[in-house]
Design a protein around this motif. Structure first.
Motif: not given
Ligand code: ATP
Ligand code: MG
Length: 379
Positions: A129-150
């Motif tokens: 984990v590197d919060l300041k300088n990551p090579d990759l950011v995993v984005r999680i979006d929690v919506l009404e009826d599903e979760i998106l991963i990008s």
């Protein structure tokens, strides 16, 4: 699944729906899709990630950010497994998880979700984990009826959807600046109608192709465009015959604005747009712009007025018009003008000079009527 976030539309109060619906309508045409749904403040559309689509959306008015995502149920255990599978083949060492919880009912907070997913990635894939300088950011979006991963978020240009801000007529030369000026107006929601003046003694049908290519390129931003090609040789001949060289550019440009005003009236546009930048060339001193713009019936807007040439060039490269603009082209505005043009135009003097051309208004009216109109749409 493609997810798109609106830009400033969020701020538009009661009119918000109008702006959102326009963006949806524009996107359906740009992406050639039938269905786009609104969910938890995002627009969602089933479409494959392709370079061409990414490039188009990166320059599409009204979009703040967008990303391509995997869909998952509202179940963190499943999300964990999907994330691991999703990242298995990715090359990265340091990462960060960023959760956006639109669904406030979801039992875990964003921070808790970051932690759960982050720990799983560290453990299963042996990454840090590197919060300041990551090579990759995993984005999680929690919506009404599903979760998106990008795993990659693209930035848009913001602004407002095209056609929410009225119509303008842009004077498009073959140069670098005016296409950028047109783009800036599109970014603020305008539909731009183009007008180009050419002297058929010098400009061949082939050289007009360059102007058409610029309009075609900008149609990727506003979906379809209209271009008026106005023959200018008869007017230029009279100006050259009657007006000293040092005043010709000012008078060419006043005549262009009067003809563009006729087009604006016909097209129900509310303003003219030029690529002027203060002081860049002799015709762009404040005195001369005053003389030139006062010939217009409509407000003359110059979105690049405070920009340096370098800044305009950088924008032209970004929006893809630069490479076309630098192709050689016979610019009719510089036809038989003085090496030392007037830089402090005096409106009274200019008006009295113009009076020497008896039939100027009739010639302008004729040029307007002879203009050829071409239409362009997204390919
Ligand atoms: P550009 O790079 O846009 O040509 P420029 O710095 O070369 O701008 P000028 O040639 O003085 O400046 O033109 C100033 C503005 O006048 C242009 O940005 C454009 O809006 C308008 N203009 C000039 N020539 C033409 C033309 N032939 N047809 C339509 N508009 C023109
Ligand atoms: Mg020019």
């Amino acid at each position: 699944m493609l997810a798109i976030h609106f830009s400033e539309i969020i701020l538009k109060g009661k009119n918000r729906r109008v702006f959102e619906n326009k963006l949806i309508e524009n996107l359906k045409i740009a992406l050639k899709v039938k269905k786009i749904t609104k969910k938890s403040g995002r627009l969602l559309c089933q479409i494959e990630e392709k370079k061409e689509i990414v490039e188009r959306l990166k320059n599409f008015p009204g979009i703040d950010i967008f990303y391509f995502a995997e869909e998952c149920d509202l179940d963190l255990e499943r999300v964990k497994r999907r994330v691991i599978k999703f990242l298995e083949k990715e090359e990265f060492e340091k990462f960060k998880v960023e959760t956006h919880r639109a669904n406030k009912e979801f039992p875990k907070t964003s921070v808790e979700i970051n932690k759960i997913i982050g720990e799983a990635i560290s453990k299963e894939l042996n990454k840090k984990v590197d919060l300041k300088n990551p090579d990759l950011v995993v984005r999680i979006d929690v919506l009404e009826d599903e979760i998106l991963i990008s795993k990659k978020v693209y930035k848009g240009i913001g602004g407002l959807p095209v056609s929410t801000g009225g119509r303008v007529v842009c004077l498009l030369s073959g140069g670098i600046d005016s296409p950028v000026a047109a783009w800036a107006m599109m970014k603020r929601g305008c539909k731009v109608i183009f007008v180009h003046f050419f002297n058929s003694t010098f400009a061949t049908l082939h050289s007009l192709k360059k102007v058409e290519r610029i309009v075609k390129k900008l149609s990727e931003v506003q979906l379809n465009s209209k271009l008026y090609l106005v023959p200018f040789e008869n007017i230029q001949r009279e100006i050259i015959k009657n007006i000293p060289a040092k005043y010709r550019t000012i008078i060419y440009r006043r005549s262009m604005l009067r003809i563009a005003s006729l087009i604006a009236e016909k097209e129900k546009a509310k303003a003219l747009v030029t690529g002027d930048s203060l002081g860049q060339v002799a015709s762009q001193t404040l005195e001369n712009l005053y003389c030139i713009y006062s010939a217009s019936k409509f407000p003359a807007l110059s979105p690049l007025i405070g920009f340096n040439k370098k800044e305009i060039i950088d924008l032209a490269k970004k929006i893809g018009t630069y490479e076309i603009s630098i192709l050689p082209y016979p610019d009719c505005c510089s036809l038989l003008v003085s090496k030392h043009p007037e830089t402090k135009g005096d409106p009274e003097k200019i008006i009295s000079l113009e009076k020497k051309i008896e039939n100027l208004e009739a010639l302008e009216d004729k040029a307007f009527k002879l203009a050829k109109v071409k239409e362009f749409s997204l390919s």
